[in-house]
Design a protein around this motif. Structure first.
Motif, PDB file in Angstrom:
ATOM      1  N   GLN A   1      17.442   2.266   4.409  1.00 34.76           N
ATOM      2  CA  GLN A   1      18.552   3.015   3.890  1.00 34.76           C
ATOM      3  C   GLN A   1      18.535   3.252   2.452  1.00 34.76           C
ATOM      4  O   GLN A   1      18.534   2.310   1.764  1.00 34.76           O
ATOM      5  CB  GLN A   1      19.805   2.344   4.485  1.00 34.76           C
ATOM      6  N   ASP A   2      18.966   4.515   2.202  1.00 35.08           N
ATOM      7  CA  ASP A   2      19.317   4.734   0.817  1.00 35.08           C
ATOM      8  C   ASP A   2      20.576   4.120   0.719  1.00 35.08           C
ATOM      9  O   ASP A   2      21.430   3.697   1.032  1.00 35.08           O
ATOM     10  CB  ASP A   2      19.501   6.391   0.386  1.00 35.08           C
ATOM     11  N   THR A   3      20.938   3.959  -0.713  1.00 32.13           N
ATOM     12  CA  THR A   3      22.313   3.318  -1.070  1.00 32.13           C
ATOM     13  C   THR A   3      22.647   4.075  -2.466  1.00 32.13           C
ATOM     14  O   THR A   3      21.827   4.490  -3.331  1.00 32.13           O
ATOM     15  CB  THR A   3      22.063   1.926  -1.465  1.00 32.13           C
ATOM     16  N   ALA A   4      24.222   4.165  -2.807  1.00 33.19           N
ATOM     17  CA  ALA A   4      24.595   4.484  -3.861  1.00 33.19           C
ATOM     18  C   ALA A   4      25.512   3.372  -4.612  1.00 33.19           C
ATOM     19  O   ALA A   4      26.553   3.478  -5.262  1.00 33.19           O
ATOM     20  CB  ALA A   4      25.426   5.835  -3.632  1.00 33.19           C
ATOM     21  N   VAL A   5      25.423   2.068  -3.964  1.00 37.35           N
ATOM     22  CA  VAL A   5      26.134   1.031  -4.554  1.00 37.35           C
ATOM     23  C   VAL A   5      26.028   0.740  -5.943  1.00 37.35           C
ATOM     24  O   VAL A   5      27.023   0.456  -6.495  1.00 37.35           O
ATOM     25  CB  VAL A   5      25.959  -0.237  -3.641  1.00 37.35           C
ATOM     26  N   ILE A   6      24.740   1.150  -6.501  1.00 37.53           N
ATOM     27  CA  ILE A   6      24.623   1.140  -8.044  1.00 37.53           C
ATOM     28  C   ILE A   6      23.615   2.356  -8.110  1.00 37.53           C
ATOM     29  O   ILE A   6      23.094   3.031  -7.177  1.00 37.53           O
ATOM     30  CB  ILE A   6      23.984   0.053  -8.543  1.00 37.53           C
ATOM     31  N   ASP A   7      23.620   2.933  -9.512  1.00 37.07           N
ATOM     32  CA  ASP A   7      22.839   3.833  -9.850  1.00 37.07           C
ATOM     33  C   ASP A   7      21.690   3.122 -10.560  1.00 37.07           C
ATOM     34  O   ASP A   7      21.931   2.963 -11.866  1.00 37.07           O
ATOM     35  CB  ASP A   7      23.496   4.977 -10.718  1.00 37.07           C
ATOM     36  N   ALA A   8      20.617   3.050 -10.140  1.00 37.45           N
ATOM     37  CA  ALA A   8      19.411   2.432 -10.746  1.00 37.45           C
ATOM     38  C   ALA A   8      19.099   3.095 -12.043  1.00 37.45           C
ATOM     39  O   ALA A   8      18.985   2.283 -13.076  1.00 37.45           O
ATOM     40  CB  ALA A   8      18.063   2.576 -10.027  1.00 37.45           C
ATOM     41  N   ALA A   9      19.253   4.249 -12.343  1.00 38.35           N
ATOM     42  CA  ALA A   9      18.657   4.923 -13.553  1.00 38.35           C
ATOM     43  C   ALA A   9      19.855   4.471 -14.608  1.00 38.35           C
ATOM     44  O   ALA A   9      19.454   4.098 -15.685  1.00 38.35           O
ATOM     45  CB  ALA A   9      18.816   6.441 -13.571  1.00 38.35           C
ATOM     46  N   GLU A  10      21.025   4.450 -14.356  1.00 42.10           N
ATOM     47  CA  GLU A  10      22.242   4.155 -15.386  1.00 42.10           C
ATOM     48  C   GLU A  10      22.049   2.747 -15.589  1.00 42.10           C
ATOM     49  O   GLU A  10      22.327   2.140 -16.833  1.00 42.10           O
ATOM     50  CB  GLU A  10      23.345   4.492 -14.683  1.00 42.10           C
ATOM     51  N   GLU A  11      21.991   1.611 -14.658  1.00 44.19           N
ATOM     52  CA  GLU A  11      21.747   0.585 -15.076  1.00 44.19           C
ATOM     53  C   GLU A  11      20.647  -0.144 -15.643  1.00 44.19           C
ATOM     54  O   GLU A  11      20.489  -1.132 -16.491  1.00 44.19           O
ATOM     55  CB  GLU A  11      21.877  -0.455 -13.535  1.00 44.19           C
ATOM     56  N   ILE A  12      19.660   0.652 -15.406  1.00 39.64           N
ATOM     57  CA  ILE A  12      18.312   0.343 -16.340  1.00 39.64           C
ATOM     58  C   ILE A  12      18.667   0.899 -17.817  1.00 39.64           C
ATOM     59  O   ILE A  12      18.169  -0.287 -18.537  1.00 39.64           O
ATOM     60  CB  ILE A  12      17.083   1.290 -15.820  1.00 39.64           C
ATOM     61  N   TRP A  13      19.219   1.910 -17.833  1.00 37.90           N
ATOM     62  CA  TRP A  13      19.358   2.425 -19.504  1.00 37.90           C
ATOM     63  C   TRP A  13      20.281   1.506 -20.317  1.00 37.90           C
ATOM     64  O   TRP A  13      20.359   0.809 -21.466  1.00 37.90           O
ATOM     65  CB  TRP A  13      19.479   3.724 -19.583  1.00 37.90           C
ATOM     66  N   LYS A  14      21.403   1.227 -19.330  1.00 43.00           N
ATOM     67  CA  LYS A  14      22.335   0.189 -19.765  1.00 43.00           C
ATOM     68  C   LYS A  14      21.782  -1.152 -20.340  1.00 43.00           C
ATOM     69  O   LYS A  14      22.252  -1.698 -21.441  1.00 43.00           O
ATOM     70  CB  LYS A  14      23.496  -0.093 -18.729  1.00 43.00           C
ATOM     71  N   PHE A  15      20.900  -1.629 -19.587  1.00 39.08           N
ATOM     72  CA  PHE A  15      20.151  -2.975 -19.929  1.00 39.08           C
ATOM     73  C   PHE A  15      19.104  -2.910 -21.025  1.00 39.08           C
ATOM     74  O   PHE A  15      19.203  -3.563 -22.051  1.00 39.08           O
ATOM     75  CB  PHE A  15      19.512  -3.586 -18.672  1.00 39.08           C
ATOM     76  N   VAL A  16      17.948  -2.126 -20.993  1.00 41.26           N
ATOM     77  CA  VAL A  16      16.962  -2.238 -21.660  1.00 41.26           C
ATOM     78  C   VAL A  16      17.427  -1.689 -23.198  1.00 41.26           C
ATOM     79  O   VAL A  16      16.843  -2.324 -24.019  1.00 41.26           O
ATOM     80  CB  VAL A  16      15.936  -1.165 -21.272  1.00 41.26           C
ATOM     81  N   SER A  17      18.470  -0.960 -23.036  1.00 35.57           N
ATOM     82  CA  SER A  17      18.804  -0.308 -24.616  1.00 35.57           C
ATOM     83  C   SER A  17      19.627  -1.049 -25.365  1.00 35.57           C
ATOM     84  O   SER A  17      19.578  -1.099 -26.744  1.00 35.57           O
ATOM     85  CB  SER A  17      19.675   1.109 -24.571  1.00 35.57           C
ATOM     86  N   ARG A  18      19.969  -2.529 -24.966  1.00 34.85           N
ATOM     87  CA  ARG A  18      20.524  -3.482 -25.734  1.00 34.85           C
ATOM     88  C   ARG A  18      19.294  -4.126 -26.663  1.00 34.85           C
ATOM     89  O   ARG A  18      19.872  -4.686 -27.762  1.00 34.85           O
ATOM     90  CB  ARG A  18      20.959  -4.409 -24.911  1.00 34.85           C
ATOM     91  N   PHE A  19      18.024  -3.914 -26.386  1.00 34.14           N
ATOM     92  CA  PHE A  19      16.964  -4.830 -26.961  1.00 34.14           C
ATOM     93  C   PHE A  19      16.010  -3.953 -27.927  1.00 34.14           C
ATOM     94  O   PHE A  19      15.613  -2.635 -27.638  1.00 34.14           O
ATOM     95  CB  PHE A  19      15.968  -5.486 -25.864  1.00 34.14           C
ATOM     96  N   ARG A  20      15.450  -4.716 -28.955  1.00 31.42           N
ATOM     97  CA  ARG A  20      14.427  -4.017 -29.918  1.00 31.42           C
ATOM     98  C   ARG A  20      13.566  -5.199 -29.978  1.00 31.42           C
ATOM     99  O   ARG A  20      13.622  -6.391 -29.876  1.00 31.42           O
ATOM    100  CB  ARG A  20      15.214  -3.898 -31.106  1.00 31.42           C
ATOM    101  N   ARG A  21      12.231  -4.857 -30.167  1.00 34.81           N
ATOM    102  CA  ARG A  21      10.994  -5.650 -30.594  1.00 34.81           C
ATOM    103  C   ARG A  21      10.897  -5.822 -31.741  1.00 34.81           C
ATOM    104  O   ARG A  21      10.469  -4.818 -32.624  1.00 34.81           O
ATOM    105  CB  ARG A  21       9.951  -5.140 -29.827  1.00 34.81           C
ATOM    106  N   ALA A  22      10.978  -6.752 -32.407  1.00 35.16           N
ATOM    107  CA  ALA A  22      11.135  -7.366 -33.981  1.00 35.16           C
ATOM    108  C   ALA A  22       9.666  -7.250 -34.278  1.00 35.16           C
ATOM    109  O   ALA A  22       8.817  -7.905 -33.360  1.00 35.16           O
ATOM    110  CB  ALA A  22      11.541  -8.419 -34.214  1.00 35.16           C
TER     111      ALA A  22
END
Length: 326
Positions: free
Chosen positions: A299-320
């Motif tokens: 089954q497909d799901t819309a309980v979360i939006d993967a694209a939005e959750e991915i960007w919300k997470f990864v955008s917090r980080f930088r590689r020094a």
């Protein structure tokens, strides 16, 4: 013209802003040559350039790997990442894997999977960084904000990028595919987000031999989600017991779809390990319709939006101290 003016002009021509003008906003279907002599072959990829590329600010880049049997074009259509790219000012790269029938039925060499890419020992990590090097000549890419994501076999490939080149990757977000690398020794901690349903009928949550690839008798062995995350928790020095940071229920037209965001913290590094644990959903990309039927994907799901959750997470980080891309 004074010496000062001439120097300023030369610096401006060498700046990222000058490079940005070479690749206009929108989609670009590009290629590069991999290998030399008789072993040389063309490798293809799509890059989505946001409107912000016309500005002078260095841009983050997200490399998005399609699933096994798919291609860059198909993944771009259902992943929902382009809208985020335009809104947030991020370059999205959709590489094509390799296969036997042109740009169809492509796979990635993620280590322990998949298809001809694995058996031929294709250097897909090298290919991804060759793309970034090529693009860095035409776009002001920020080497401190290189992120990777992927679906299924593409998720496995994203993990391989993070494991093999941790000094270059700021964060990884994987959907419905756990790491299957043959060697795991990251030089640096990497922040990890994993999105997976316990009811995934193909990439089995608890690990084991999955069902045959549609139309074939080829089966892949999957690593367990919890086992794979445990390996990253050791590298990132995170607590083994997570806290529930978010909880969601319900998906239109579906029964029993839930999602919990588990965060393993604190970590004794700057990294974070997090896991969206879903129930009821299948092997698709959450928040977006699967291109394959439910009898194959669940089954497909819309309980979360993967694209939005991915960007919300990864955008917090930088590689020094990330090395330059060019």
């Amino acid at each position: 013209m004074s010496v000062v003016t001439l120097l300023a002009l030369l610096l401006a021509l060498a700046s990222p802003a000058a490079a940005a003008a070479r690749l206009a906003p929108g989609n670009h279907d590009l290629s590069l040559t991999e290998g030399t002599g008789k072993a040389a072959r063309a490798r293809t990829f799509i890059v989505h350039v946001p409107p912000a590329a016309g500005e002078s600010t260095p841009l983050p880049v997200l490399v998005a790997f399609h699933g096994g049997g798919g291609n860059a074009t198909g993944f771009q259509k259902y992943a929902g990442l382009d809208a985020i790219a335009d809104r947030e000012g991020v370059v999205i790269v959709y590489p094509d894997g390799t296969g036997r029938v042109g740009r169809r039925l492509l796979t990635w060499n993620a280590g322990g999977c998949c298809g001809s890419a694995q058996t031929d020992r294709v250097d897909d990590v090298g290919f991804a960084f060759a793309i970034l090097k090529k693009l860095a000549a035409d776009l002001p890419l920020d080497p401190a904000r290189v992120y990777v994501t992927g679906h299924s076999n593409g998720a496995m490939m994203a993990y391989r990028m993070a494991a093999d080149a941790s000094e270059r990757i700021a964060a990884v977000a994987a959907v419905a595919g756990m790491m299957v690398v043959e060697r795991f020794a990251p030089a640096q901690p990497v922040s990890v987000l994993h999105i997976h349903s316990v009811d995934d009928p193909r990439a089995l949550y608890r690990g084991g031999l999955g069902p045959p690839f549609p139309g074939t008798d080829v089966r892949s062995r999957h690593a367990s989600v919890e086992g794979g995350l445990a390996r990253w928790m050791i590298v990132d020095r995170c607590d083994a017991e997570p806290r529930v940071a978010d909880s969601r229920r319900g998906s239109p037209g579906r029964v029993g779809h839930t999602a919990e965001l588990l965060v393993y913290e604190p970590c004794r590094t700057d990294a974070v390990v997090a896991h969206w644990k879903l129930t009821g959903a299948g092997h698709g990309w959450p928040g977006h319709a699967s291109p394959l039927p439910e009898r194959i994907m669940g089954q497909d799901t819309a309980v979360i939006d993967a694209a939005e959750e991915i960007w919300k997470f990864v955008s917090r980080f930088r590689r020094a101290a990330a090395p330059p891309l060019r």
